[in-house]
Design a protein around this motif. Sequence first.
Motif, PDB file in Angstrom:
ATOM      1  N   ARG A 411       0.853  -1.194   0.000  1.00 28.73           N
ATOM      2  CA  ARG A 411       0.000   0.000   0.000  1.00 28.73           C
ATOM      3  C   ARG A 411       0.892   1.248   0.000  1.00 28.73           C
ATOM      4  NH1 ARG A 411      -2.457  -4.032   2.625  1.00 28.73           N
ATOM      5  NH2 ARG A 411      -4.689  -4.381   2.240  1.00 28.73           N
ATOM      6  N   SER A 441      -0.581  -8.251   2.639  1.00 25.66           N
ATOM      7  CA  SER A 441       0.178  -7.333   3.478  1.00 25.66           C
ATOM      8  C   SER A 441       1.654  -7.689   3.412  1.00 25.66           C
ATOM      9  CB  SER A 441      -0.318  -7.402   4.933  1.00 25.66           C
ATOM     10  OG  SER A 441       0.440  -6.560   5.762  1.00 25.66           O
ATOM     11  N   ASP A 563      -1.389  -2.572  -6.194  1.00 27.74           N
ATOM     12  CA  ASP A 563      -0.720  -3.647  -5.463  1.00 27.74           C
ATOM     13  C   ASP A 563      -0.678  -4.953  -6.247  1.00 27.74           C
ATOM     14  OD1 ASP A 563      -3.405  -4.078  -5.404  1.00 27.74           O
ATOM     15  OD2 ASP A 563      -3.511  -4.684  -3.309  1.00 27.74           O
TER      16      ASP A 563
END
Length: 660
Positions: A411, A441, A563
């Motif tokens: 991000r 993540s 992403d």
Amino acid sequence: MHLRSFRRSVERAGTPLLEAESTLVEQYGDLARLAYIVLPPDLGRHRRVLVAHSVVQRSLPSARPVRARHRVPSPRDENHRGDIPEPSLLVEVLRGALAHGRRPSLWPARLAPPRTLVPRFPLVLGLRLFPRSGGADDLALAQGLSDMSEAGRAAFLLRSVYCLSDDTALDLLTSAGVDDAASALRAASALEAIAGDTPARLLTSQEFDACALQASPTDLLRRRQRVRLGAAVAALILIVGAAVVATLPEEAPPEPVPPTVAADPARLTHAPAELWDNTSRIDFTAWPARGSRVKDKNLLGRALSVWARPPTGTHVSPAPATSVAAPSDSPQLLYAGDVSDRAVVLLYDGQRLARYSESLSSAGHAALTVARVDDADVTTAAAVALGTVDGGARYLIAPWITEVQIRDLSRPDVLAHPLRVGKDGVTETVPTWSAAGDCDSRPALQLRSSDRIAEHHAFLLAGLGDLTPVHLTYTPLPGHGSPPAREPREATGTAALLAWAHQACGLGSLRDTGARAVNAWDFAEQDLPDGGGHALWTCARTDTWQGSGNVTVTLRTAQDATDAPADVVARARSTAACSRFGQHIVAFTGWRSPKSRWYALVAGSRAVTGITISGDITASKAGRTLALPADGRPRIKVSARLATGGRLTGIGPPIRSARP
């Protein structure tokens, strides 16, 4: 089996078993290769070789007749007549290899499968055996096979090497106990389509030959220790037995062996707290000793003793190309304290870091991790992992770091937020990366060094399971005209964060590989045909502590999500490409446009002045980029002409190529 019982079994089985034995001897190498490729890669190359031979050697007594709708051809060339594999042996080898790693339904997950707990012939003591290493194509194919299931690898081998039809391969896989043989065939077909016309040649190379082996010794020092321990135990048994028969004279207790210099806690070196502010060498030598147990002589003594001579039961984890031998002189103490439920000691001998840890709640459960850190600098010596805690990691931060933050690489538009650091320099828990297939993540440390070292110097470190996290850098696109080469810079700017958002997912493959730094270099840009948008070519170079480097070339377009992982189009191992010793690169791939048309895409770095293509397409053009239409996925070779007059060979697709 005794000779008489074996003869009775042969007499009962009749001629078919004797014929199967003859076929087994003739086809032994091919069957061993089959078992070696199908077995789980996590066994390690030495263990896979031994298990493969064990599976083949145990296949004869268990071989049962198999009905195959078609004749099974030989995996060799047509001149080898009579080398026709026996389907029952082929199925039995497949069955044994497929079932090797399975656990029974009630078997505890923390224990190895029962098949791995029982030693079987052949046994090899004192040597490690492994196939000879192949080329880059062999390694790429091995990596692709490791990502497949055991059944998928078996189907791929039957299709590509044995050239079986889908019906015959389906029969054999079903007979070997594969529940969903159709899915395995589909996976094999997809991999075969990507790999092109070379799998049969690669699978019969030395990389996968379980009979043409190299040998190397096992850990000689540990072997000597075990032999001495066995001799001591045997001597003790003799003494005790003799004491039962006769009364021995009382002997004086032996004098204690004085500790060596390297294992004496009193001789550990300590750096002054402010040394980093008064030296030109900013690395681990400038770290002061920190932690609540830096004066605990018992803990420090145990750490030094384990490093000098790890006792049985200690989990020793050396990084790649790292020796675990004891230091020749007293090491430097960097940390000693409690981290969650373990006591941790961090030592440095000038070339290596050693992290010793032991459980606070029970005796034993000691672990030692050793890694190379020679030529560390202000960034690569900025943090060390002290251990994992509750699914995360805690780091010890260098004394010259004044700001510690954490950010998510996936991000780039989200700002980094502060990470709490204790007075002893230990951070709170940093989440570890999820599984390789999940890229939701990708947390990384964003550190800032003191302005007494470098003004406004912030940098990124990614924890990948090693003692030291990996330093991430970025090299932007060259400017217009004929600009000089750009140098790598810290990956904290907008363009760098955007590039790493597309590259971060691939970092998971570097876990526990001894990676030191990764630089993402956007070396070319290109407008794609058929409305494909603007594309960027990136070369991500991974440098390791042992000096070697690997590169991965990716392609991403402006239409991709922020992403979205970039498409891998080429790989090269142990190469100087994309470094200061290999400043030029040309890469190519097959690409399918939004209109379902195939193209050959080629792009080169700033010094490329002309491109030549051969293979399915033949062309030559001046410039740094090229996009030519093709009939299906193109198989081409590329070379480039440099501004210096030299020639450069292109880096092509591995077994995976860019997605549409």
